[in-house]
Design a protein around this motif. Structure first.
Motif, short mmCIF file in Angstrom:
data_model
loop_
_atom_site.label_atom_id
_atom_site.label_comp_id
_atom_site.label_asym_id
_atom_site.label_seq_id
_atom_site.Cartn_x
_atom_site.Cartn_y
_atom_site.Cartn_z
N ARG A 98 0.83 -1.21 0.00
CA ARG A 98 0.00 0.00 0.00
C ARG A 98 0.86 1.26 0.00
O ARG A 98 0.54 2.23 -0.69
CB ARG A 98 -0.95 -0.01 1.20
CG ARG A 98 -1.93 1.14 1.21
CD ARG A 98 -2.94 1.06 0.09
NE ARG A 98 -3.87 2.16 0.19
CZ ARG A 98 -4.36 2.84 -0.84
NH1 ARG A 98 -4.03 2.50 -2.06
NH2 ARG A 98 -5.18 3.83 -0.65
N VAL A 99 1.95 1.26 0.76
CA VAL A 99 2.85 2.43 0.77
C VAL A 99 3.43 2.64 -0.63
O VAL A 99 3.42 3.76 -1.15
CB VAL A 99 3.96 2.28 1.83
CG1 VAL A 99 5.03 3.35 1.65
CG2 VAL A 99 3.37 2.35 3.23
N VAL A 100 3.92 1.59 -1.25
CA VAL A 100 4.50 1.70 -2.61
C VAL A 100 3.43 2.18 -3.59
O VAL A 100 3.69 3.06 -4.42
CB VAL A 100 5.11 0.35 -3.05
CG1 VAL A 100 5.49 0.37 -4.52
CG2 VAL A 100 6.31 0.00 -2.18
N GLU A 101 2.23 1.64 -3.48
CA GLU A 101 1.12 2.03 -4.36
C GLU A 101 0.76 3.51 -4.19
O GLU A 101 0.59 4.24 -5.18
CB GLU A 101 -0.09 1.15 -4.03
CG GLU A 101 -1.36 1.48 -4.77
CD GLU A 101 -2.52 0.61 -4.26
OE1 GLU A 101 -3.57 1.19 -3.90
OE2 GLU A 101 -2.36 -0.62 -4.21
N LEU A 102 0.68 3.96 -2.96
CA LEU A 102 0.33 5.37 -2.70
C LEU A 102 1.43 6.32 -3.17
O LEU A 102 1.13 7.40 -3.68
CB LEU A 102 0.05 5.58 -1.21
CG LEU A 102 -1.25 4.97 -0.69
CD1 LEU A 102 -1.28 5.00 0.83
CD2 LEU A 102 -2.45 5.70 -1.28
N LEU A 103 2.68 5.92 -3.01
CA LEU A 103 3.77 6.76 -3.52
C LEU A 103 3.64 6.91 -5.03
O LEU A 103 3.81 8.01 -5.57
CB LEU A 103 5.13 6.16 -3.15
CG LEU A 103 5.54 6.32 -1.69
CD1 LEU A 103 6.77 5.48 -1.38
CD2 LEU A 103 5.79 7.79 -1.34
N ALA A 104 3.32 5.82 -5.73
CA ALA A 104 3.15 5.88 -7.18
C ALA A 104 1.98 6.79 -7.55
O ALA A 104 2.08 7.59 -8.48
CB ALA A 104 2.94 4.47 -7.73
N GLU A 105 0.88 6.67 -6.82
CA GLU A 105 -0.29 7.52 -7.08
C GLU A 105 0.02 9.00 -6.90
O GLU A 105 -0.59 9.85 -7.54
CB GLU A 105 -1.45 7.13 -6.16
CG GLU A 105 -2.12 5.83 -6.51
CD GLU A 105 -3.22 5.45 -5.52
OE1 GLU A 105 -3.60 6.28 -4.66
OE2 GLU A 105 -3.69 4.31 -5.61
N ASP A 110 9.98 7.97 -6.90
CA ASP A 110 11.43 8.15 -6.75
C ASP A 110 11.86 8.02 -5.29
O ASP A 110 13.05 7.90 -5.01
CB ASP A 110 11.86 9.50 -7.31
CG ASP A 110 11.17 10.67 -6.62
OD1 ASP A 110 9.96 10.55 -6.28
OD2 ASP A 110 11.81 11.71 -6.42
N ILE A 111 10.92 8.01 -4.36
CA ILE A 111 11.24 7.79 -2.96
C ILE A 111 11.46 6.29 -2.77
O ILE A 111 10.57 5.48 -3.02
CB ILE A 111 10.12 8.29 -2.02
CG1 ILE A 111 9.92 9.80 -2.20
CG2 ILE A 111 10.43 7.94 -0.57
CD1 ILE A 111 8.75 10.37 -1.41
N VAL A 112 12.66 5.93 -2.37
CA VAL A 112 13.03 4.54 -2.18
C VAL A 112 12.35 4.00 -0.93
O VAL A 112 12.28 4.69 0.09
CB VAL A 112 14.56 4.41 -2.05
CG1 VAL A 112 14.98 2.98 -1.77
CG2 VAL A 112 15.25 4.94 -3.31
#
Length: 156
Positions: A98-105, A110-112
């Motif tokens: 969910r964190v990775v998905e929200l960063l993409a949204e 680019d945040i590792v």
């Protein structure tokens, strides 16, 4: 939103422009360390946060019981280069994804993202496939984590 690690653990930055010695350096890695979900055990996250801070990184610890939405919002607001997640509850696949998905949204892929905690070896490949750059399991040293962040994360 941030929780204190104690007075000695606060990341100090010096505004060199105020002292007349030049502009503030922008080459410091900014890290958000977070404890998503209902897991209430944060000693490991605090140890990692302190190690990263002691290594010269600027660290923001969000505290316990953060939602993925709160973590992503903190990472964006703090202009983080990297997010470190700690999960001991078994919900790592759901929470990390969910964190990775929200960063993409939020156009912030680019945040590792790296993580750690009680994570079965079989789940590590799945997390990496989801976009988690590295997973540290029990036994990883703080030197290993600091070294990995320095090698794989570049300040914006």
């Amino acid at each position: 939103m941030s929780e204190s690690l104690g007075a000695d653990a606060v990341a100090a930055t010096v505004d060199e422009s105020a002292t007349g010695t030049g502009p503030v350096s922008t080459d410091v890695i900014r890290v958000v360390v977070a404890k998503p979900g209902l897991d209430g055990h944060d000693r490991g996250a605090k140890v990692v946060a302190r190690a990263l801070r002691d290594a010269g990184m600027e660290v923001i610890y969000t505290g316990l019981h953060q939602t993925p939405e709160q973590i992503v919002e903190a990472a964006i607001q703090e202009d983080a280069d990297v997010v470190g997640l700690s999960v001991l509850s078994g919900a790592h696949l759901t929470l990390f994804a969910r964190v990775v998905e929200l960063l993409a949204e939020r156009d912030a892929s680019d945040i590792v993202v790296f993580g750690g905690g009680i994570i079965p070896d079989d789940d590590i490949a799945a997390l990496e496939k989801l976009g988690v750059a590295k997973v540290f399991t029990p036994g990883a040293t703080t030197m290993e984590i600091v070294g990995w962040v320095r090698e794989h994360v570049h300040p914006a």
